[in-house]
Design a protein around this motif. Structure first.
Motif, PDB file in Angstrom:
ATOM      1  N   CYS A 126      -5.240  -6.323   3.917  1.00  0.00           N
ATOM      2  CA  CYS A 126      -4.715  -6.837   2.645  1.00  0.00           C
ATOM      3  C   CYS A 126      -4.372  -8.318   2.714  1.00  0.00           C
ATOM      4  N   PHE A 136       7.695  -3.515   3.379  1.00  0.00           N
ATOM      5  CA  PHE A 136       6.330  -3.741   2.885  1.00  0.00           C
ATOM      6  C   PHE A 136       6.328  -4.406   1.508  1.00  0.00           C
ATOM      7  N   LEU A 147       6.949  -7.961   2.327  1.00  0.00           N
ATOM      8  CA  LEU A 147       5.750  -8.566   2.926  1.00  0.00           C
ATOM      9  C   LEU A 147       4.692  -8.879   1.868  1.00  0.00           C
ATOM     10  N   ALA A 148       4.671  -8.059   0.809  1.00  0.00           N
ATOM     11  CA  ALA A 148       3.706  -8.291  -0.272  1.00  0.00           C
ATOM     12  C   ALA A 148       4.025  -9.590  -1.010  1.00  0.00           C
ATOM     13  N   LEU A 156       0.830  -1.200   0.000  1.00  0.00           N
ATOM     14  CA  LEU A 156       0.000   0.000   0.000  1.00  0.00           C
ATOM     15  C   LEU A 156       0.859   1.242   0.000  1.00  0.00           C
ATOM     16  N   ARG A 163      -3.135  -2.638   6.631  1.00  0.00           N
ATOM     17  CA  ARG A 163      -2.197  -3.644   6.126  1.00  0.00           C
ATOM     18  C   ARG A 163      -2.725  -5.052   6.397  1.00  0.00           C
TER      19      ARG A 163
END
Lengths: 316, 249
Positions: free
Chosen positions: B94, A139, A142-143, A82, B91
């Motif tokens: 998601c 992040f 983490l995705a 994000l 978060r």
């Protein structure tokens, strides 16, 4: 079958239409870029595809599924980074991976992921101790924890220094080699030029153009410009006679030759060589995505982008 | 299930790393018990008006109520609002974890810390002041659990209403301190003037403490129907509103 199919997507916030009837497809294995200045509707579009925002109208199909109705199934197969996110301040980096991996049916080795974003020596650090760039890399990693088929990366290099940006680019290119489909948004045109197979240019909620970077630039039909510095000044009449040359400007030993043909550079260099001229420097100026943006909108990308940056850094 | 357990484990780790929450849930009530025990000075001698129980026995019931209110009004609203404000919930949204699983793990972790606060208080009370154990342990346990859930629901409601974590903290404090002093948790209810006694009837914590102290002193269930209704009513109203007003961002 396309990985993503978006039809007539629309989203309105109060008086502002953030996304206006946008349609596009993303094919399997490509890196698809959504570019445009802040406020163009990039994040809104991505968040609707992610199933965390509801469109006002239009349809979205992700891996053949509905982003909202099938969100649980999709989240097993999709990775998301994000534009704005956080973790608890006192959560350690390795604990974040440990926690998120438990949410998925399958997950990859956290240590490898941390190495791929150069965070392995930060694995015991608290989230609050990371710099902005390190959080960003965390992040992105983490995705990828669930080894997703499709990854959404929203403004992935904003706030990174040039070196970190370069290594992020390498990592994203690596995703393509592993057969992943990547949808990323960026307001850096050079990032889209470097990474993306195809680019969708967004402006004020509209999709202005969608094609590969090369096609978009070639379509411009813009003159090429060759800038040459010679050792000694020469008579430029012979260059003017060339069919591919439209204009020659001379100032002492410096020449600027314009023309549109792909043969321009070869012709100019060949002619100069035949005349026995020696070249000190030669630079070829090509059109880039910023020129595409300029042509499509009539306004300079930098002006638009700086203006909207001043109005507020985050997109709604 | 593994997601639920992992989230609970993480929440508990975060609790242990948060000095303020740790102190107020686990250390502060015990400190107060030591302090008040010393002030009253007579240890835990039986007092005829207290059905043969002593001051420390009375205080313990009050402090159990205080622990419940601390978690419900101070910890939960601030944490939940901060997790939303800082886009931590975003978060999590998601990932495939369902909101209800996240919420359940948060409730469970808070219940564990609240219970730990109570158990610590009872063990130290027993060791230092020879605290008498509850006359009706079953009643105390049941109403400890229900009271905790009632205050947790209030806490999540505050988090859902408050625009920011800071605001949640302010509102939580505004509710907590009057409750602490008027409910009988810190000051014996009997010494309040008539007017404040009437006010205290509108405070849920008053009823929580009355039930727990009542069962500690071998009270009958039928004596506390009003108090029980208030606790259950608070729980349902807050829960309904909190679910309706919950936001990821």
């Amino acid at each position: 079958m396309p990985v993503i199919e978006v039809n007539n997507l629309r989203k309105v916030y109060g008086d502002i239409t953030a996304v206006k009837d946008i349609s596009f497809k993303v094919e399997s294995g490509e890196i698809f870029g959504i570019v445009g200045p802040n406020g163009a509707g990039k994040t809104t579009t991505i968040e609707m595809m992610e199933g965390i925002r509801t469109p006002d109208s239009g349809t979205i199909s992700i891996l053949g599924l509905h982003p909202l109705k099938d969100s649980k199934k999709l989240r097993q197969r999709v990775g998301m980074q994000l534009q704005q996110a956080a973790l608890p301040d006192r959560l350690k980096v390795w604990e974040a991976f440990d926690m998120f991996s438990q949410f998925y049916e399958r997950f990859v080795d956290a240590q490898e992921l941390l190495e791929s974003v150069q965070l392995s020596e930060k694995r015991n650090a608290y989230f609050s101790q990371l710099s902005g760039g390190q959080k960003q890399r965390l992040f992105v990693a983490l995705a990828l924890i669930n080894d997703p088929e499709l990854v959404f990366l929203d403004e992935l290099t904003t706030g990174l220094d040039p070196h970190a940006r370069r290594s992020m680019w390498d990592m994203i290119s690596g995703l393509r080699e592993r057969g992943k489909t990547v949808v990323l948004s960026t307001h850096y045109m050079e990032e889209a030029e470097f990474l993306c197979d195809r680019v969708a240019i967004f402006h004020k909620g509209e999709l202005l153009a969608l094609d590969s970077v090369n096609n978009l630039i070639n379509e411009l039909d813009e003159d090429k410009r060759v800038e040459i510095t010679l050792i000694e000044a020469i008579d430029t009449a012979k260059l003017n006679e060339l069919e591919t040359v439209s204009e020659v400007t001379r100032k002492g030993v410096e020449l600027i030759v314009r023309g549109s043909s792909n043969r321009l550079v070869v012709d100019v260099v060949e002619t100069l060589a035949n005349m026995g001229a020696e070249i000190r420097t030669l630079r070829i100026k090509e059109a880039n995505l910023e020129d595409v943006f300029l042509t499509k909108t009539g306004s300079s990308y930098r002006t638009v982008n700086n203006h909207s940056s001043n109005a507020g850094d985050t997109e709604s | 299930m593994k997601g639920f357990l992992k989230l609970t484990q993480i929440q508990l780790k975060l609790f242990l790393r948060e000095p303020a929450a740790f102190f107020f849930t686990l250390m502060f009530p015990t400190m107060l018990l030591l302090l008040f025990g010393a002030i009253f000075g007579n240890g835990n001698k039986p007092i005829p008006q207290l059905n043969g129980y002593g001051n420390v026995d009375l205080l313990t019931g009050g402090f159990i109520g205080m622990i419940i209110a601390t978690v419900g009004l101070m910890s939960i609203p601030v944490n939940a609002a901060a997790q939303r404000e800082h886009k931590i919930l975003r978060r999590l949204q998601c990932s495939p974890i369902r909101p209800i699983v996240y919420l359940a793990s948060d409730v469970f972790a808070n219940f564990i810390t609240t219970s730990a606060g109570m158990i610590l208080l009872i063990i130290l009370g027993k060791l230092i002041y020879n605290l008498r154990l509850p006359g009706d342990p079953f009643g105390v346990i049941v109403w400890f659990v229900l009271s905790a859930f009632s205050f947790f629901a209030l806490g999540y409601l505050l988090a859902a209403i408050a625009p920011t974590a800071r605001m949640a903290q302010v509102v939580g404090n505004i509710l907590f301190f009057p409750m602490l002093f008027l409910s009988g948790a810190a000051i014996p209810h009997q010494i309040l003037p008539e007017f404040l006694k009437k006010v205290s009837e509108f405070i849920p914590l008053t009823h929580v403490i009355r039930i727990i102290q009542g069962f500690w002193f071998e009270g009958k269930w039928s004596d506390y129907y009003i108090e029980m209704s208030v606790v259950i009513g608070t729980m349902f109203v807050c829960l309904l509103l909190a679910v309706r007003l919950f936001r990821w961002e």
